[in-house]
Design a protein around this motif. Structure first.
Motif, PDB file in Angstrom:
ATOM      1  N   ILE A   6       0.846  -1.197   0.000  1.00 15.53           N
ATOM      2  CA  ILE A   6       0.000   0.000   0.000  1.00 15.53           C
ATOM      3  C   ILE A   6       0.878   1.241   0.000  1.00 15.53           C
ATOM      4  N   ASN A  86      -0.629  -2.637  -4.522  1.00 23.19           N
ATOM      5  CA  ASN A  86      -1.951  -3.242  -4.621  1.00 23.19           C
ATOM      6  C   ASN A  86      -3.048  -2.205  -4.421  1.00 23.19           C
ATOM      7  N   ALA A  87      -2.709  -1.140  -3.694  1.00 22.25           N
ATOM      8  CA  ALA A  87      -3.683  -0.077  -3.426  1.00 22.25           C
ATOM      9  C   ALA A  87      -2.916   1.156  -2.964  1.00 22.25           C
ATOM     10  N   ILE A 116      -6.080   0.524  -9.624  1.00 30.41           N
ATOM     11  CA  ILE A 116      -6.143  -0.252  -8.377  1.00 30.41           C
ATOM     12  C   ILE A 116      -6.968   0.540  -7.361  1.00 30.41           C
ATOM     13  N   PRO A 117      -7.474  -0.131  -6.326  1.00 28.63           N
ATOM     14  CA  PRO A 117      -8.284   0.577  -5.340  1.00 28.63           C
ATOM     15  C   PRO A 117      -7.491   1.669  -4.617  1.00 28.63           C
ATOM     16  N   TYR A 118      -8.179   2.739  -4.273  1.00 30.58           N
ATOM     17  CA  TYR A 118      -7.535   3.794  -3.499  1.00 30.58           C
ATOM     18  C   TYR A 118      -8.516   4.363  -2.478  1.00 30.58           C
ATOM     19  N   VAL A 167      -9.107  -0.083   3.443  1.00 29.54           N
ATOM     20  CA  VAL A 167      -8.372  -0.352   2.200  1.00 29.54           C
ATOM     21  C   VAL A 167      -8.386  -1.848   1.892  1.00 29.54           C
ATOM     22  N   LEU A 171      -9.854  -3.807  -1.361  1.00 20.82           N
ATOM     23  CA  LEU A 171      -9.068  -4.783  -2.120  1.00 20.82           C
ATOM     24  C   LEU A 171      -9.812  -6.105  -2.249  1.00 20.82           C
ATOM     25  N   CYS A 174     -12.592  -5.829  -4.652  1.00 18.70           N
ATOM     26  CA  CYS A 174     -12.037  -5.708  -5.986  1.00 18.70           C
ATOM     27  C   CYS A 174     -11.670  -7.081  -6.535  1.00 18.70           C
TER      28      CYS A 174
END
Ligand SMILES: Nc1nc2c(ncn2[C@@H]2O[C@H](COP(=O)(O)OP(=O)(O)OP(=O)(O)O)[C@@H](O)[C@H]2O)c(=O)[nH]1
Ligand SMILES: [Mg+2]
Length: 178
Positions: A6, A86-87, A116-118, A167, A171, A174
């Motif tokens: 992260i 990854n995020a 990617i996720p944030y 977070v 993930l 996702c």
């Protein structure tokens, strides 16, 4: 052991180093240097390489946290860090609206590079002149989407932990959709 990487980013003084130091179970390598030039007004020390911290969240999962330097002249570090992430978490200091434009730039940069996720973490909400999270979202140009946004105090472990759980959930969702 699954490792989730992260990246913790945001403008100068947003709380990136604090965020990682507050929660890391290993000592964080100190790459802070005495601030020079215009920055000295904001703070005495600033990060010039990166912050690294680790947090084990279950017997099978640990988080590796990478804090970027805040100063624009270290932008090249963003690319290196984001490619394997990854995020990411964008920390925004709610009481310094003069930083919002830079934060918008960081977000645009990351969105262009990776999908990617944030999470957006609003820090310094307890400080005088702090903006509301919804107004900050508008300033980032998020007009109709529902941005993933939380308030976090980077100096409080419980608060940091909560945002990181957020977070990890992003993930997990996702991965389920892919
Ligand atoms: N009141 C308050 N202080 C905070 C909060 N988050 C961080 N701080 C303080 O803000 C100051 C700056 O934090 P840092 O963690 O050094 O910020 P940084 O993002 O690493 O800054 P650079 O490395 O220079 O880019 C420190 O004195 C922290 O204790 C918060 O939510 N509330
Ligand atoms: Mg720092």
């Amino acid at each position: 052991m699954e490792i989730l990487r992260i990246v913790v980013t945001g403008s100068v003084g947003a709380g990136k180093t604090s965020f990682i130091r507050t929660i890391s179970e290993i000592d964080v390598v100190d790459t802070d240097k005495r601030a020079t030039d215009e920055m000295a007004e904001i703070k005495a020390n600033t990060t010039v390489a990166l912050d690294f911290g680790r947090l084990t969240i279950s017997p099978k999962q640990s988080l590796h946290l990478y804090g970027t330097p805040g100063q624009a002249r270290f932008d090249f570090m963003w690319d290196i860090l984001i490619q394997r992430a990854n995020a990411y978490i964008l920390l925004i200091d709610a009481h310094r609206p003069e930083h919002f434009r830079h934060n918008r730039k960081i977000l645009q940069f990351f969105k262009k590079r990776v999908d990617i996720p944030y999470l957006i973490g609003i820090t310094h909400s307890d400080c005088e002149g702090a903006w509301e999270a919804s107004d900050i979202a508008l300033s980032l140009g998020m007009l109709d989407e529902q941005p993933p946004i939380v308030t976090v105090n980077a100096t409080e472990a419980a608060s940091v932990r909560e945002s990181l759980i957020n977070v990890v959930e992003l993930l997990t969702n996702c991965y389920q959709h892919h």
